[in-house]
Motif scaffolding. Structure first.
Motif, PDB file in Angstrom:
ATOM      1  N   TYR A   1     -76.601 -19.806  26.685  1.00 10.81           N
ATOM      2  CA  TYR A   1     -75.599 -19.508  27.712  1.00 10.81           C
ATOM      3  C   TYR A   1     -74.264 -19.082  27.111  1.00 10.81           C
ATOM      4  O   TYR A   1     -73.551 -18.278  27.701  1.00 10.81           O
ATOM      5  N   ILE A   2     -73.948 -19.621  25.948  1.00 10.35           N
ATOM      6  CA  ILE A   2     -72.627 -19.335  25.383  1.00 10.35           C
ATOM      7  C   ILE A   2     -72.680 -18.264  24.295  1.00 10.35           C
ATOM      8  O   ILE A   2     -71.668 -17.956  23.676  1.00 10.35           O
ATOM      9  N   SER A   3     -73.866 -17.711  24.065  1.00 12.76           N
ATOM     10  CA  SER A   3     -74.004 -16.691  23.029  1.00 12.76           C
ATOM     11  C   SER A   3     -73.020 -15.544  23.254  1.00 12.76           C
ATOM     12  O   SER A   3     -72.920 -14.995  24.348  1.00 12.76           O
ATOM     13  N   GLY A   4     -72.267 -15.219  22.226  1.00 11.58           N
ATOM     14  CA  GLY A   4     -71.310 -14.118  22.313  1.00 11.58           C
ATOM     15  C   GLY A   4     -69.944 -14.507  22.824  1.00 11.58           C
ATOM     16  O   GLY A   4     -69.012 -13.696  22.794  1.00 11.58           O
ATOM     17  N   LEU A   5     -69.796 -15.742  23.266  1.00 13.33           N
ATOM     18  CA  LEU A   5     -68.498 -16.172  23.787  1.00 13.33           C
ATOM     19  C   LEU A   5     -67.570 -16.582  22.638  1.00 13.33           C
ATOM     20  O   LEU A   5     -68.012 -17.054  21.592  1.00 13.33           O
ATOM     21  N   ARG A   6     -66.301 -16.426  22.859  1.00 11.12           N
ATOM     22  CA  ARG A   6     -65.318 -16.837  21.862  1.00 11.12           C
ATOM     23  C   ARG A   6     -65.373 -18.356  21.693  1.00 11.12           C
ATOM     24  O   ARG A   6     -65.366 -19.108  22.676  1.00 11.12           O
ATOM     25  N   GLY A   7     -65.441 -18.808  20.463  1.00 11.19           N
ATOM     26  CA  GLY A   7     -65.505 -20.245  20.197  1.00 11.19           C
ATOM     27  C   GLY A   7     -66.896 -20.830  20.347  1.00 11.19           C
ATOM     28  O   GLY A   7     -67.057 -22.051  20.383  1.00 11.19           O
ATOM     29  N   ALA A   8     -67.927 -19.995  20.415  1.00 10.17           N
ATOM     30  CA  ALA A   8     -69.290 -20.478  20.636  1.00 10.17           C
ATOM     31  C   ALA A   8     -69.754 -21.422  19.532  1.00 10.17           C
ATOM     32  O   ALA A   8     -70.433 -22.414  19.797  1.00 10.17           O
ATOM     33  N   THR A   9     -69.362 -21.149  18.298  1.00  9.37           N
ATOM     34  CA  THR A   9     -69.803 -21.983  17.178  1.00  9.37           C
ATOM     35  C   THR A   9     -69.281 -23.407  17.315  1.00  9.37           C
ATOM     36  O   THR A   9     -70.017 -24.385  17.119  1.00  9.37           O
ATOM     37  N   ALA A  10     -68.007 -23.541  17.693  1.00  5.96           N
ATOM     38  CA  ALA A  10     -67.419 -24.874  17.867  1.00  5.96           C
ATOM     39  C   ALA A  10     -68.073 -25.604  19.039  1.00  5.96           C
ATOM     40  O   ALA A  10     -68.309 -26.815  18.974  1.00  5.96           O
ATOM     41  N   ILE A  11     -68.389 -24.858  20.090  1.00  9.09           N
ATOM     42  CA  ILE A  11     -69.031 -25.480  21.253  1.00  9.09           C
ATOM     43  C   ILE A  11     -70.417 -25.994  20.871  1.00  9.09           C
ATOM     44  O   ILE A  11     -70.802 -27.109  21.242  1.00  9.09           O
ATOM     45  N   ARG A  12     -71.162 -25.209  20.131  1.00 13.49           N
ATOM     46  CA  ARG A  12     -72.503 -25.637  19.707  1.00 13.49           C
ATOM     47  C   ARG A  12     -72.417 -26.903  18.866  1.00 13.49           C
ATOM     48  O   ARG A  12     -73.237 -27.815  19.000  1.00 13.49           O
ATOM     49  N   ARG A  13     -71.423 -26.956  17.992  1.00 15.66           N
ATOM     50  CA  ARG A  13     -71.267 -28.124  17.121  1.00 15.66           C
ATOM     51  C   ARG A  13     -71.007 -29.382  17.963  1.00 15.66           C
ATOM     52  O   ARG A  13     -71.566 -30.444  17.704  1.00 15.66           O
ATOM     53  N   GLN A  14     -70.171 -29.229  18.991  1.00 14.86           N
ATOM     54  CA  GLN A  14     -69.875 -30.372  19.866  1.00 14.86           C
ATOM     55  C   GLN A  14     -71.103 -30.776  20.660  1.00 14.86           C
ATOM     56  O   GLN A  14     -71.420 -31.964  20.788  1.00 14.86           O
ATOM     57  N   VAL A  15     -71.824 -29.785  21.173  1.00 14.73           N
ATOM     58  CA  VAL A  15     -73.004 -30.046  21.992  1.00 14.73           C
ATOM     59  C   VAL A  15     -74.087 -30.762  21.187  1.00 14.73           C
ATOM     60  O   VAL A  15     -74.795 -31.634  21.696  1.00 14.73           O
ATOM     61  N   ASN A  16     -74.215 -30.418  19.909  1.00 14.18           N
ATOM     62  CA  ASN A  16     -75.269 -31.006  19.080  1.00 14.18           C
ATOM     63  C   ASN A  16     -75.131 -32.515  18.918  1.00 14.18           C
ATOM     64  O   ASN A  16     -76.096 -33.192  18.564  1.00 14.18           O
ATOM     65  N   PHE A  17     -73.947 -33.041  19.172  1.00 13.93           N
ATOM     66  CA  PHE A  17     -73.728 -34.481  19.051  1.00 13.93           C
ATOM     67  C   PHE A  17     -73.618 -35.183  20.404  1.00 13.93           C
ATOM     68  O   PHE A  17     -73.405 -36.387  20.471  1.00 13.93           O
ATOM     69  N   ALA A  18     -73.782 -34.425  21.475  1.00 11.43           N
ATOM     70  CA  ALA A  18     -73.657 -35.008  22.822  1.00 11.43           C
ATOM     71  C   ALA A  18     -74.859 -35.903  23.124  1.00 11.43           C
ATOM     72  O   ALA A  18     -75.994 -35.565  22.829  1.00 11.43           O
ATOM     73  N   THR A  19     -74.584 -37.065  23.712  1.00 13.83           N
ATOM     74  CA  THR A  19     -75.648 -37.980  24.108  1.00 13.83           C
ATOM     75  C   THR A  19     -75.571 -38.309  25.593  1.00 13.83           C
ATOM     76  O   THR A  19     -76.489 -38.932  26.126  1.00 13.83           O
ATOM     77  N   THR A  20     -74.473 -37.921  26.265  1.00 10.87           N
ATOM     78  CA  THR A  20     -74.331 -38.160  27.700  1.00 10.87           C
ATOM     79  C   THR A  20     -73.949 -36.849  28.380  1.00 10.87           C
ATOM     80  O   THR A  20     -73.513 -35.896  27.737  1.00 10.87           O
ATOM     81  N   LEU A  21     -74.112 -36.819  29.690  1.00 12.61           N
ATOM     82  CA  LEU A  21     -73.800 -35.620  30.459  1.00 12.61           C
ATOM     83  C   LEU A  21     -72.311 -35.290  30.354  1.00 12.61           C
ATOM     84  O   LEU A  21     -71.930 -34.119  30.234  1.00 12.61           O
ATOM     85  N   ASP A  22     -71.462 -36.314  30.389  1.00 12.19           N
ATOM     86  CA  ASP A  22     -70.017 -36.079  30.283  1.00 12.19           C
ATOM     87  C   ASP A  22     -69.670 -35.417  28.945  1.00 12.19           C
ATOM     88  O   ASP A  22     -68.844 -34.495  28.904  1.00 12.19           O
TER      89      ASP A  22
END
Length: 304
Positions: A279-300
């Motif tokens: 969904y975020i492919s090509g968006l500005r800051g996508a790499t940082a978002i992926r890094r944050q998402v990879n550690f997410a354990t809750t919906l929030d």
């Protein structure tokens, strides 16, 4: 025109299909990622979850089978029939090295005599309709002509053609000249698959092949769930709608909430982490978002 969602291993399971159908309607037919029968089970637990009717809230679903053993294919088809399925799809297109080394997927195209014998047995012993998803050969695009002659000998419900060879994987441009000739040769309905990532891609394909009434899209729909909707608008003489950054983020959040509601927070978040990148492919800051998402354990954490 009918639009199909391609089967992508690890990508288009029942959670993704349900979310796509609920929030971004426009897909006519869905195909499951391939089912691999073994000597003990026609359907493993993961595969069973993916095909259970109660887990699928989409209009039409066709299970795909990957095997070189006609007996296993027939057993799996019979098991699927018990769950109400009336059609199955044979995978003759997967180019994965492991799959091909085992003589399955696109690997079955290497020996046309064995392929012919395989098809003869499964069509003789299976009551369900059988469609075929195929590449056009192993090494050379011209191999597709012999393959189509073989398919024409059997009551194939539909031939889905990805006009690349196994050797090409997903590189380069599809061989549309060969596809054109195979389309003319086929005695069966033909669906096109390959390199339809944008509405413009679809418009160009439609302009060249107005007679083709079925297209299958996989990777293009993963990060752009509006693709089927916009393609229909073009087909009806309209224009695609621009999708803003916020709409793309909202789409990811909707998908995440659907997964959590359906599978629970822990499993839902784990599942969604695999899809956010699309969904975020090509968006500005996508790499940082992926890094944050990879550690997410809750919906929030995932949607924050």
């Amino acid at each position: 025109m009918k639009f199909y969602l391609a089967p992508l291993e690890g990508g288009t399971g029942y959670i993704f299909r349900n979310a796509l159908d609920a929030y971004f309607p426009g897909t006519d037919r869905y195909f499951t990622p391939f089912i691999v029968p073994d000597q003990k089970h026609a359907l493993r637990k993961k595969e069973l979850r993916d095909i259970l009717p109660e887990n699928n809230q989409v209009k039409e679903l066709v299970p795909q089978i990957l095997t070189r053993d006609p007996v296993r294919f027939v057993e799996t088809a019979k098991a699927l029939a018990e769950y109400g399925y009336e059609e199955v799809n044979l995978n003759l297109g997967c180019p994965s090295g492991t799959v091909v080394a085992g003589g399955r997927g696109a690997g079955m195209l290497a020996d046309v005599e064995k392929l012919d014998c395989f098809l003869d047995q499964i069509f003789r012993d299976t009551d369900l309709r059988i469609s075929v998803k195929t590449r056009i050969g192993i090494e050379r695009p011209e191999e597709g002509y012999m393959l189509m002659k073989i398919y024409n000998q059997y009551p194939v419900s539909e031939v889905i053609i990805h006009p690349r060879t196994r050797k090409e994987y997903y590189k380069g441009e599809p061989h549309l000249d060969v596809f054109s000739e195979l389309l003319a040769m086929s005695k069966h309905p033909v669906c096109y698959n390959g390199n339809l990532f944008t509405v413009r891609d679809y418009e160009q394909f439609r302009a060249r092949f107005p007679q083709v009434e079925r297209v299958m899209i996989g990777r293009g729909a993963m990060g752009n769930p509006w693709l089927f909707r916009d393609a229909r608008k073009v087909l009806e003489g309209g224009a695609p709608e621009a999708v803003s950054l916020n709409e793309r983020i909202d789409a990811a959040v909707l998908h995440a909430r659907w997964m959590v509601d359906f599978k629970g927070e822990r499993l839902g978040v784990m599942e969604m982490r695999k899809h956010v990148g699309h969904y975020i492919s090509g968006l500005r800051g996508a790499t940082a978002i992926r890094r944050q998402v990879n550690f997410a354990t809750t919906l929030d954490e995932l949607t924050g």
